[in-house]
Structures are given as C-alpha cells and as structure tokens.
Design a protein around this motif. Structure first.
Motif, PDB file in Angstrom:
ATOM      1  N   PRO A  28       0.810  -1.226   0.000  1.00 26.89           N
ATOM      2  CA  PRO A  28       0.000   0.000   0.000  1.00 26.89           C
ATOM      3  C   PRO A  28       0.839   1.270   0.000  1.00 26.89           C
ATOM      4  O   PRO A  28       0.481   2.250  -0.661  1.00 26.89           O
ATOM      5  N   GLN A  29       1.949   1.268   0.733  1.00 23.83           N
ATOM      6  CA  GLN A  29       2.772   2.474   0.770  1.00 23.83           C
ATOM      7  C   GLN A  29       3.434   2.763  -0.581  1.00 23.83           C
ATOM      8  O   GLN A  29       3.696   3.927  -0.909  1.00 23.83           O
ATOM      9  N   GLU A  30       3.673   1.727  -1.379  1.00 22.94           N
ATOM     10  CA  GLU A  30       4.214   1.938  -2.713  1.00 22.94           C
ATOM     11  C   GLU A  30       3.155   2.553  -3.628  1.00 22.94           C
ATOM     12  O   GLU A  30       3.449   3.446  -4.443  1.00 22.94           O
ATOM     13  N   VAL A  51     -11.019   1.308  10.444  1.00 23.67           N
ATOM     14  CA  VAL A  51      -9.637   0.894  10.682  1.00 23.67           C
ATOM     15  C   VAL A  51      -8.788   0.989   9.423  1.00 23.67           C
ATOM     16  O   VAL A  51      -7.621   1.400   9.480  1.00 23.67           O
ATOM     17  N   ASP A  52      -9.330   0.636   8.268  1.00 17.64           N
ATOM     18  CA  ASP A  52      -8.545   0.692   7.036  1.00 17.64           C
ATOM     19  C   ASP A  52      -8.240   2.139   6.645  1.00 17.64           C
ATOM     20  O   ASP A  52      -7.159   2.434   6.132  1.00 17.64           O
ATOM     21  N   ASP A  53      -9.191   3.034   6.886  1.00 18.30           N
ATOM     22  CA  ASP A  53      -8.939   4.453   6.648  1.00 18.30           C
ATOM     23  C   ASP A  53      -7.800   4.955   7.527  1.00 18.30           C
ATOM     24  O   ASP A  53      -6.951   5.748   7.086  1.00 18.30           O
ATOM     25  N   MET A  54      -7.764   4.489   8.772  1.00 17.11           N
ATOM     26  CA  MET A  54      -6.709   4.922   9.683  1.00 17.11           C
ATOM     27  C   MET A  54      -5.347   4.386   9.252  1.00 17.11           C
ATOM     28  O   MET A  54      -4.326   5.061   9.427  1.00 17.11           O
ATOM     29  N   ILE A 167      -7.157  -1.878  -8.146  1.00 16.12           N
ATOM     30  CA  ILE A 167      -6.457  -0.883  -7.337  1.00 16.12           C
ATOM     31  C   ILE A 167      -6.732   0.515  -7.874  1.00 16.12           C
ATOM     32  O   ILE A 167      -6.983   1.444  -7.120  1.00 16.12           O
ATOM     33  N   PHE A 168      -6.699   0.648  -9.195  1.00 18.73           N
ATOM     34  CA  PHE A 168      -6.953   1.926  -9.851  1.00 18.73           C
ATOM     35  C   PHE A 168      -8.193   1.793 -10.729  1.00 18.73           C
ATOM     36  O   PHE A 168      -8.317   0.845 -11.495  1.00 18.73           O
ATOM     37  N   GLU A 169      -9.104   2.760 -10.618  1.00 22.45           N
ATOM     38  CA  GLU A 169     -10.298   2.772 -11.458  1.00 22.45           C
ATOM     39  C   GLU A 169     -10.751   4.215 -11.639  1.00 22.45           C
ATOM     40  O   GLU A 169     -10.227   5.130 -10.996  1.00 22.45           O
ATOM     41  N   LEU A 181      -5.477  -0.566  -0.481  1.00 27.44           N
ATOM     42  CA  LEU A 181      -5.572  -1.772   0.359  1.00 27.44           C
ATOM     43  C   LEU A 181      -6.369  -2.876  -0.329  1.00 27.44           C
ATOM     44  O   LEU A 181      -6.707  -3.872   0.320  1.00 27.44           O
ATOM     45  N   ALA A 182      -6.639  -2.736  -1.612  1.00 34.70           N
ATOM     46  CA  ALA A 182      -7.505  -3.693  -2.314  1.00 34.70           C
ATOM     47  C   ALA A 182      -7.069  -5.129  -2.087  1.00 34.70           C
ATOM     48  O   ALA A 182      -7.896  -6.011  -1.828  1.00 34.70           O
ATOM     49  N   ALA A 183      -5.776  -5.398  -2.163  1.00 38.56           N
ATOM     50  CA  ALA A 183      -5.276  -6.769  -2.068  1.00 38.56           C
ATOM     51  C   ALA A 183      -5.002  -7.211  -0.632  1.00 38.56           C
ATOM     52  O   ALA A 183      -4.665  -8.382  -0.399  1.00 38.56           O
ATOM     53  N   TRP A 184      -5.152  -6.318   0.314  1.00 34.71           N
ATOM     54  CA  TRP A 184      -4.912  -6.677   1.716  1.00 34.71           C
ATOM     55  C   TRP A 184      -6.124  -7.388   2.306  1.00 34.71           C
ATOM     56  O   TRP A 184      -7.250  -7.284   1.804  1.00 34.71           O
TER      57      TRP A 184
END
Length: 243
Positions: A28-30, A51-54, A167-169, A181-184
């Motif tokens: 995600p950081q990449e 939590v994911d937003d945080m 991830i991108f749309e 975080l799509a793949a997390w």
C-alpha cells in the motif's frame, strides 16, 4: 521518508490496465507513494475513520509525509456514533490532519435533519438519506478541493461485491479512484495497526467490523461478512458513493 511531488499527470493519460498490472503485488505504501508523486496537490483521501482508513492516514502522514499534506475528506452525516467523532478529533490532533468536513447544507444537527427531511429517513427512503448525507457532500467536497484522484479504504475481502475491485479505477465523474488496500486482508490491516500503534475506533473491539451511521449499523456475528452490520435487512451493499 518524504515524497516530493513531480509534475502532475492528467487522468486522461492514465493506462489503468498498465497501472493495475504494475502495482498488482505492490505494498500500500508503494501505491500511495506513486500517487503522492504523480498526483500532487490534486489528491484527496476520503475517510470514514474505519480501521482501514486509519491505516492509510498513518501511511500518508507518518511514513510518506508528502511536502503538501493530502487533505482528508470526512462526511459528517450528523448520524455518526460519538466514538467516531471522538476518533476524528484524536486523529486530527495526532497527525495534524488537513481535515475537510462536509455535510448536508444548512443542517447542523440530527434534530434539524429530522425536522427538514422527516424522522428516520433511513427507514422510509434510504437512497435519499444516503444521497443527502454522503453522495452529494462527497461530490461537493471533491469538486471544492479540485481533486483529480481520491483514495478509499476498501479491500476486496470486505464483501463479495468487492471481490474483483481494481487498485486503480475511474469514478462516474472520471476522477481516478485509488484503492491501495484492495489486495490486503482484514488481518493485514490489524497487524499494521498493532505494529505501528495506530489509533482506532473502540467500537471495533465491540464487534463492529465496519462502522457507519449509528441508527443503521450493528455488530456482526461470527461467520458474517465484515460489512453485514451495515444497513442490515435492507438488501443494500453500498451506500452509493462507491457504485
């Protein structure tokens, strides 16, 4: 790590297929680092302070630290849990957020909302309730901020309806929509939270896997989808901002 923006891209120049292939296995950081570098001042994080937003906010404000902070757009529906609003205040203080709050125009309380639009509008017309409290304020906020791209905290494993999410749309207004975080998995998000001491809504510890408006959010039972407690019994799977 500090990211310095380069000249921003135009959304029309993006090859979404290529981007999704390039970042299919990225952290995600990449993904966020690429966004910060190439989207510069036109990037916005939308956050409900789940939590994911945080996790995303922590990555943007603690790890990546762009030279121009990414605005965090919060939709104050006037119907949030008190714990959610307390978390918003704590997060703003901890990270010195560039927080932008949007809500229904000319209405400042639940009582005023009910007086203008009717008692328990979510029971009589949930589509209208979500349009007033989320869809319209979101679009107004993104327009005011001049956003060409916005970041969400969605994951593919949150619900069956999100299983194929890229991830991108592009959204319906031709803005770039980024789901870092799509793949997390849910587990990965919580591992990150505990490893980096990220603050989170205490309702998560009480069985609320996904937290929305207080009148229409319940805890989830073992074996239920993470988002089963949202709009329970209505047949809805999204509030309207991610359709």
């Amino acid at each position: 790590m500090t990211y310095t923006p380069v000249a921003p891209f135009r959304v029309s120049t993006f090859d979404l297929d290529q981007l999704n292939q390039q970042f299919a296995d990225a952290l995600p950081q990449e993904i966020l680092g690429w966004c910060v570098q190439h989207l510069s001042a036109r990037l916005v994080q939308t956050s409900a302070f789940n939590v994911d937003d945080m996790v995303i906010t922590d990555l943007l404000y603690r790890e990546l630290r762009p030279s121009k902070p990414v605005p965090v757009l919060f939709l104050d529906t006037l119907h949030h849990f008190p714990q959610t609003l307390e978390l918003v205040a704590k997060a703003q203080k901890r990270y010195d957020l560039d927080l932008r709050v949007y809500q229904v125009p000319e209405v400042t309380s639940r009582a005023a909302f009910a007086a203008r639009y009717g008692e328990a509008l979510w029971d009589t017309d949930i589509q209208q309730f979500h349009h007033l409290t989320k869809v319209e304020p979101l679009q107004r906020g993104l327009a005011d901020l001049g956003a060409v791209a916005w970041i969400t905290g969605r994951r593919r494993d949150q619900a069956v309806t999100r299983g194929e999410m890229p991830i991108f749309e592009l959204d319906t207004h031709q803005r770039l929509k980024v789901n870092p975080l799509a793949a997390w998995t849910r587990k990965q998000s919580w591992i990150y939270v505990f490893e980096h001491s990220v603050i989170y809504n205490p309702l998560h510890d009480q069985g609320y896997a996904s937290i929305g408006d207080e009148p229409i959010t319940t805890a989830v039972e073992d074996g239920e989808d993470e988002r089963a407690g949202r709009w329970r019994g209505t047949g809805k799977t999204e509030c309207g901002i991610h359709l």
